[in-house]
Write a protein that holds these residues in place. Structure first.
Motif, mmCIF file in Angstrom:
data_model
loop_
_atom_site.group_PDB
_atom_site.id
_atom_site.type_symbol
_atom_site.label_atom_id
_atom_site.label_comp_id
_atom_site.label_asym_id
_atom_site.label_seq_id
_atom_site.Cartn_x
_atom_site.Cartn_y
_atom_site.Cartn_z
ATOM 1 N N VAL A 38 1.511 -1.537 0.028
ATOM 2 C CA VAL A 38 0.072 0.056 0.156
ATOM 3 C C VAL A 38 0.957 1.433 0.167
ATOM 4 C CG1 VAL A 38 -2.224 1.413 1.946
ATOM 5 C CG2 VAL A 38 -1.669 -1.562 1.141
ATOM 6 N N GLY A 39 0.360 2.149 -1.003
ATOM 7 C CA GLY A 39 1.950 2.364 -1.252
ATOM 8 C C GLY A 39 1.549 4.386 0.200
ATOM 9 N N GLU A 40 1.895 5.599 0.199
ATOM 10 C CA GLU A 40 1.409 6.620 0.952
ATOM 11 C C GLU A 40 0.214 7.256 0.312
ATOM 12 O OE1 GLU A 40 4.501 8.890 -0.265
ATOM 13 O OE2 GLU A 40 5.783 8.896 1.829
ATOM 14 N N ASP A 41 -0.170 6.982 -0.635
ATOM 15 C CA ASP A 41 -1.650 7.158 -1.355
ATOM 16 C C ASP A 41 -2.804 6.981 -0.478
ATOM 17 O OD1 ASP A 41 -0.985 5.534 -2.997
ATOM 18 O OD2 ASP A 41 -1.476 6.827 -4.144
ATOM 19 N N GLY A 42 -2.213 5.665 -0.215
ATOM 20 C CA GLY A 42 -3.670 4.606 1.095
ATOM 21 C C GLY A 42 -3.655 3.328 -0.444
ATOM 22 N N VAL A 43 -3.302 3.916 -1.852
ATOM 23 C CA VAL A 43 -3.992 2.604 -3.049
ATOM 24 C C VAL A 43 -2.938 1.702 -2.477
ATOM 25 C CG1 VAL A 43 -4.261 2.710 -5.719
ATOM 26 C CG2 VAL A 43 -4.544 4.581 -3.938
ATOM 27 N N ARG A 71 5.788 3.090 -6.192
ATOM 28 C CA ARG A 71 4.983 3.599 -4.795
ATOM 29 C C ARG A 71 4.949 2.525 -3.740
ATOM 30 N NH1 ARG A 71 2.066 3.364 -9.995
ATOM 31 N NH2 ARG A 71 1.121 1.440 -9.716
ATOM 32 N N ILE A 72 6.247 1.596 -3.642
ATOM 33 C CA ILE A 72 6.503 1.250 -2.402
ATOM 34 C C ILE A 72 7.390 1.628 -1.528
ATOM 35 C CG2 ILE A 72 8.015 -0.419 -1.191
ATOM 36 C CD1 ILE A 72 7.711 -2.619 -4.048
ATOM 37 N N VAL A 73 7.401 1.989 -0.348
ATOM 38 C CA VAL A 73 7.450 2.955 0.688
ATOM 39 C C VAL A 73 9.054 1.445 1.636
ATOM 40 C CG1 VAL A 73 7.567 4.501 2.830
ATOM 41 C CG2 VAL A 73 5.338 4.465 0.872
ATOM 42 N N ASP A 74 9.967 1.987 1.718
ATOM 43 C CA ASP A 74 10.998 1.219 2.211
ATOM 44 C C ASP A 74 10.222 1.059 3.755
ATOM 45 O OD1 ASP A 74 11.828 0.665 -0.700
ATOM 46 O OD2 ASP A 74 14.218 1.510 0.501
ATOM 47 N N GLY A 75 10.805 -0.182 3.844
ATOM 48 C CA GLY A 75 10.448 0.247 5.811
ATOM 49 C C GLY A 75 9.355 -0.890 6.020
#
Length: 208
Positions: A38-43, A71-75
């Protein structure tokens, strides 16, 4: 590695628990997964990819053209879903149908959920090592296995540029094998016979 389920856990009735000794071989045999993040935008994003489960890491690669990796947030938390064969089970296959008729359709399947923290590796050396190990894994059983070094180095470099590596640090594993274990021996034998008559190999689709 913890096997404690998180709040959003896989539903596993007690008679559908996969034998712990079978989980890693199952993932190794399937060798693919649906990676869900799930990306920072919640999608949410999901991508089917080849994987290796090495120690406490599940590694694989995505196409660079696939925007999922950007869109992957590391960690951040991620889920990898590994699915085996699945099949519809007709109630007409059960021996107990003739005894009391109290039978309904169902679906047999096996699945493993691996959860953990995800990292992206946009690094040529890391990706080359991964592709080499993936190739060795799948070529090794062949009489004359192909190796990455069989291709010209510049050609390999060219084909590595369009992919990006991902690594899931696995913190929990949940495995389910819904294979008619709760049915009688006669009913399971009926399912195996029905699958065979439909042209399906019963192995892996019904408990022995």
């Amino acid at each position: 590695m913890s096997t404690t389920p998180s709040a959003a856990s896989l539903y596993v009735p007690r008679f559908n628990v996969m034998d712990p000794d079978e989980v890693r071989p199952f993932v190794g045999a399937v060798a693919t997964a649906q990676l869900v993040t799930v990306g920072e935008d919640g999608v949410p994003d999901a991508t089917f990819l080849p994987v290796l489960w090495e120690g406490d890491r599940l590694v694989g690669h995505l196409a660079r053209a696939n925007g999922h990796w950007r869109r992957i947030v590391d960690g951040s938390p991620a889920l990898a879903i590994v699915t085996g064969p699945d099949t519809y089970v007709s109630p007409s296959w059960y021996a107990s149908k003739a005894d009391h008729g109290k039978v309904v359709p169902t679906w047999n399947y096996s699945v493993v959920h691996l959860r953990g923290r995800i990292a992206v590796h946009d690094d040529a050396s890391w990706v080359r090592d991964l592709v080499t190990r993936l190739t060795e894994r799948h070529e090794q059983p062949r009489p004359e296995p192909w190796a990455v070094t069989d291709a010209p180095a510049d050609y390999v470099d060219k084909n590595l540029r369009p992919i990006v590596g991902v690594e899931l640090l696995v913190s929990s594993v949940e495995a389910k094998a819904k294979l008619s274990q709760n049915r009688s021996d006669e009913d399971r034998a009926g399912v195996a016979t029905g699958l065979a008559a439909d042209g399906r190999e019963p192995d892996g689709l019904v408990a022995p």
